[in-house]
Design an enzyme around this catalytic site. Structure first.
Site, PDB file in Angstrom:
ATOM      1  N   GLU A   1       0.831  -1.213   0.000  1.00  0.00           N
ATOM      2  CA  GLU A   1       0.000   0.000   0.000  1.00  0.00           C
ATOM      3  C   GLU A   1       0.858   1.252   0.000  1.00  0.00           C
ATOM      4  OE1 GLU A   1      -0.159   1.994   2.896  1.00  0.00           O
ATOM      5  OE2 GLU A   1       0.978   0.709   4.249  1.00  0.00           O
TER       6      GLU A   1
ATOM      7  N   ARG B   1      -1.169   7.323   2.726  1.00  0.00           N
ATOM      8  CA  ARG B   1      -0.716   8.194   3.821  1.00  0.00           C
ATOM      9  C   ARG B   1      -1.833   8.306   4.837  1.00  0.00           C
ATOM     10  NH1 ARG B   1       0.053  13.220   0.081  1.00  0.00           N
ATOM     11  NH2 ARG B   1      -1.687  12.105  -0.834  1.00  0.00           N
TER      12      ARG B   1
ATOM     13  N   LYS C   1       8.325  -1.510  -2.308  1.00  0.00           N
ATOM     14  CA  LYS C   1       7.615  -0.789  -1.239  1.00  0.00           C
ATOM     15  C   LYS C   1       8.604  -0.245  -0.212  1.00  0.00           C
ATOM     16  CE  LYS C   1       4.991   0.337   2.222  1.00  0.00           C
ATOM     17  NZ  LYS C   1       3.904   1.225   2.386  1.00  0.00           N
TER      18      LYS C   1
ATOM     19  N   ALA D   1      11.870  20.541   5.504  1.00  0.00           N
ATOM     20  CA  ALA D   1      12.646  20.192   6.701  1.00  0.00           C
ATOM     21  C   ALA D   1      11.875  20.565   7.962  1.00  0.00           C
ATOM     22  CB  ALA D   1      13.975  20.928   6.673  1.00  0.00           C
ATOM     23  N   GLY D   2      12.265  19.957   9.062  1.00  0.00           N
ATOM     24  CA  GLY D   2      11.624  20.261  10.344  1.00  0.00           C
ATOM     25  C   GLY D   2      12.317  19.501  11.458  1.00  0.00           C
TER      26      GLY D   2
ATOM     27  N   GLY E   1       7.791  11.360  11.566  1.00  0.00           N
ATOM     28  CA  GLY E   1       7.304  10.309  12.478  1.00  0.00           C
ATOM     29  C   GLY E   1       6.363   9.368  11.767  1.00  0.00           C
TER      30      GLY E   1
ATOM     31  N   CYS F   1       5.219   4.152   9.904  1.00  0.00           N
ATOM     32  CA  CYS F   1       5.771   3.473   8.715  1.00  0.00           C
ATOM     33  C   CYS F   1       7.246   3.730   8.469  1.00  0.00           C
ATOM     34  CB  CYS F   1       4.972   3.877   7.486  1.00  0.00           C
ATOM     35  SG  CYS F   1       3.229   3.539   7.704  1.00  0.00           S
TER      36      CYS F   1
HETATM   37  C1  UGA Z   1       4.009   6.994   4.457  1.00  0.00           C
HETATM   38  C2  UGA Z   1       4.085   7.071   2.930  1.00  0.00           C
HETATM   39  O1  UGA Z   1       3.995   8.438   2.512  1.00  0.00           O
HETATM   40  C3  UGA Z   1       2.965   6.261   2.272  1.00  0.00           C
HETATM   41  O2  UGA Z   1       3.122   6.274   0.866  1.00  0.00           O
HETATM   42  C4  UGA Z   1       3.059   4.806   2.781  1.00  0.00           C
HETATM   43  O3  UGA Z   1       2.044   4.002   2.246  1.00  0.00           O
HETATM   44  C5  UGA Z   1       2.946   4.804   4.277  1.00  0.00           C
HETATM   45  O4  UGA Z   1       4.013   5.606   4.845  1.00  0.00           O
HETATM   46  C6  UGA Z   1       3.063   3.378   4.756  1.00  0.00           C
HETATM   47  O5  UGA Z   1       4.071   2.740   4.498  1.00  0.00           O
HETATM   48  O6  UGA Z   1       2.070   2.849   5.279  1.00  0.00           O
HETATM   49  P1  UGA Z   1       2.612   8.244   6.354  1.00  0.00           P
HETATM   50  O7  UGA Z   1       3.747   7.837   7.237  1.00  0.00           O
HETATM   51  O8  UGA Z   1       1.227   7.930   6.762  1.00  0.00           O
HETATM   52  O9  UGA Z   1       2.804   7.602   4.879  1.00  0.00           O
HETATM   53  O10 UGA Z   1       2.649   9.845   6.164  1.00  0.00           O
HETATM   54  P2  UGA Z   1       3.559  10.842   5.302  1.00  0.00           P
HETATM   55  O11 UGA Z   1       2.665  11.861   4.725  1.00  0.00           O
HETATM   56  O12 UGA Z   1       4.470  10.123   4.404  1.00  0.00           O
HETATM   57  O13 UGA Z   1       4.430  11.581   6.447  1.00  0.00           O
HETATM   58  C7  UGA Z   1       5.450  10.922   7.198  1.00  0.00           C
HETATM   59  C8  UGA Z   1       6.199  11.947   8.047  1.00  0.00           C
HETATM   60  O14 UGA Z   1       7.011  12.795   7.218  1.00  0.00           O
HETATM   61  C9  UGA Z   1       5.316  12.889   8.857  1.00  0.00           C
HETATM   62  O15 UGA Z   1       5.842  13.052  10.154  1.00  0.00           O
HETATM   63  C10 UGA Z   1       5.384  14.203   8.071  1.00  0.00           C
HETATM   64  O16 UGA Z   1       5.146  15.340   8.864  1.00  0.00           O
HETATM   65  C11 UGA Z   1       6.817  14.146   7.589  1.00  0.00           C
HETATM   66  N1  UGA Z   1       7.108  15.021   6.418  1.00  0.00           N
HETATM   67  C12 UGA Z   1       6.488  14.801   5.232  1.00  0.00           C
HETATM   68  C13 UGA Z   1       8.050  16.032   6.547  1.00  0.00           C
HETATM   69  O17 UGA Z   1       8.658  16.229   7.632  1.00  0.00           O
HETATM   70  N2  UGA Z   1       8.331  16.815   5.454  1.00  0.00           N
HETATM   71  C14 UGA Z   1       7.735  16.618   4.259  1.00  0.00           C
HETATM   72  O18 UGA Z   1       8.074  17.351   3.294  1.00  0.00           O
HETATM   73  C15 UGA Z   1       6.781  15.593   4.145  1.00  0.00           C
END
Ligand code: UGA
Length: 438
Positions: free
Chosen positions: A148, A151, A201, A249-250, A254, A257
């Site tokens: 999958e 997000r 994946k 960046a930040g 978290g 996944c």
């Molecule tokens: C992630 C992947 O994006 C999905 O494609 C994947 O299916 C999923 O893991 C999984 O393996 O189940 P998710 O962890 O739910 O999804 O959320 P994301 O939107 O990817 O964000 C992950 C983290 O990265 C968050 O803490 C978010 O704040 C951070 N982030 C995201 C940043 O710090 N900067 C960004 O530019 C983007």
């Protein structure tokens, strides 16, 4: 098609409800009795935009039912064309992937069904197929993989509008059946071997996590050399070979996944005898970000001891109530360790955060209430409601107009014009930034 979906968490429930919305007859299975009782009433126990509506629609039109066992599901919909395994695969202490739940589901499928396709939706290491075959103990059941890319907070959208559908299949028949389940969805379809699909994946999540970790480290360098990470992100992202997404960046990323999957891939590499020098350090680097952020807060405040800090945002991402591996919780813990009093607010994640933080923090009833008698504000989840807050009001409530933005997302120039001092990760001071006219 008749489809069984085992596991009704963030992935499984989205999978079940979306498949039902495509016209399939779907039986969702979970061993958690309270969860199933709620789902039968249309109640979803976590926050996921759009999902409760799809669940209700499925219950109403009768295409979606919920059960406590695969045998019960079998009785309800008959022999399924596909069984999607969507249970958790948590991280083991050594970084490996705990397959206990997946094995239990496979074992039950092997006993319950005559001949179906057992599809691994749970993220599992390449090589798991032979172990699943052993658990199934039923050679008439074929194995597929359909990783999958959902997000949290956007899972319904991502299911119905995916960038791609990834299928790992032992045979053409398996691939065909998984394709058929997705009929009606417009997206490129990749049909690979089971192992390639599973590795792809892990590779996708690791690539995304690596980009973030790298940008987070570049933000730390930006702080040292008085450059501005927002400008750097814009330039780097404008290169079509790199692209502008997932570069923000930040104070760390978290979720359930990235940390788990990156470490699982590192473990796969180790098991193969080709230990990676790149993969595991992504997580080491990410684990350092919250303390880097808190160091900045401490440097600016002089000390944390005796300070009162307001925190906006506890969820690991906006649009979710999930706090697993949330940098916000790690930052709160560090603030507490430094002797600060922390007053928190999150529009959705308060209940889940309370389980982790207990009575060690003060819980506010709104973002404005969080500011009561506080010396500074830390913004740790990029909820849109925070951006549109009345900052005139915020300024009146805070003891000093001081904001630490762990997500670098607040409208910095507007807030500076209002007299706020904003600190982020790699955000350089106003007088050192490029002239606005350029
Ligand atoms: C992630 C992947 O994006 C999905 O494609 C994947 O299916 C999923 O893991 C999984 O393996 O189940 P998710 O962890 O739910 O999804 O959320 P994301 O939107 O990817 O964000 C992950 C983290 O990265 C968050 O803490 C978010 O704040 C951070 N982030 C995201 C940043 O710090 N900067 C960004 O530019 C983007």
């Amino acid at each position: 098609m008749n489809i069984v979906v085992v596991g009704t968490g963030y992935v499984g429930l989205a999978q079940a409800a979306c498949l039902a919305s495509l016209g399939h007859r779907v039986a969702g299975v979970d061993i958690n009795e309270a969860k199933i009782a709620d789902l039968r009433l249309g109640k979803v126990s976590f926050f996921e935009p759009g999902l409760p509506d799809l669940v209700k629609a499925g219950l109403e039109n009768g295409r979606l039912t919920f059960h406590l066992s695969q045998a019960e599901a079998h009785a309800a919909i008959g022999e399924p064309d596909l069984v999607f395994c969507c249970v958790q695969t948590p991280r083991l202490d050594d970084g490996g992937c705990d397959l206990t739940a997946v094995f239990a589901v496979a074992k039950e499928s092997g006993k319950t069904f005559k001949s179906t396709v057992f599809v691994l939706k749970s993220t599992v290491p390449p090589g798991t197929r032979s172990l699943i075959r052993r658990e199934l103990q039923n050679d008439a059941i074929e194995i597929g993989s359909n990783p999958e890319f959902l997000r949290e907070g956007k899972s319904v959208y991502d299911f119905l509008h995916p960038e791609r559908i990834l299928i790992g299949a032992e045979t053409d028949r398996v691939a065909q059946k998984i394709k058929e389940a997705h009929q009606g969805i417009e997206a490129p379809i990749f049909v690979l071997s089971v192992e390639s699909a599973q590795l792809a994946k892990y590779a996708a999540n690791t690539m995304l996590a690596m980009r973030l970790a790298l940008m987070n480290e570049i933000a730390i360098i930006a702080d040292c050399v008085q450059a501005d990470i927002k400008d750097v992100e814009a330039v780097v992202g404008s290169d079509a070979r790199i692209g502008s997404k997932f570069l923000r960046a930040g104070a760390g990323f978290g979720g359930s996944c990235f940390p788990k999957d990156v470490l699982a891939l590192a473990d796969v590499a180790k098991e193969c005898g080709c230990e990676s020098l790149l993969i595991a350090p992504i997580i080491e680097s990410n684990d350092r970000q919250p303390s880097k952020f808190v160091q900045k807060m401490t440097a600016r405040l002089g000390t944390l001891a005796g300070k009162r800090i307001a925190v906006w945002g506890l969820a690991f991402n906006k649009d979710t109530d999930d706090v697993r591996e949330s940098p916000a919780l790690k930052i709160v813990e560090l603030l507490l360790m430094g002797g600060a009093t922390v007053r928190v607010f999150d529009p959705k994640a308060m209940e889940k955060a309370r389980i982790a933080l207990g009575d060690r923090v003060e819980y506010a009833t709104s973002s404005i209430d969080a500011l009561k008698d506080t010396d500074a504000l830390a913004t740790l989840t990029e909820w849109p409601m925070f951006e549109s807050e009345s900052f005139e009001e915020v300024k009146k409530r805070l003891r000093a107009p001081l904001i630490f933005d762990g997500k670098n997302f607040l409208p910095r120039e507007r807030l500076e014009d209002l007299g706020f001092e904003i600190h982020g990760m790699g955000l350089c001071a106003k007088h050192l930034r490029r002239p606005r006219s350029i």
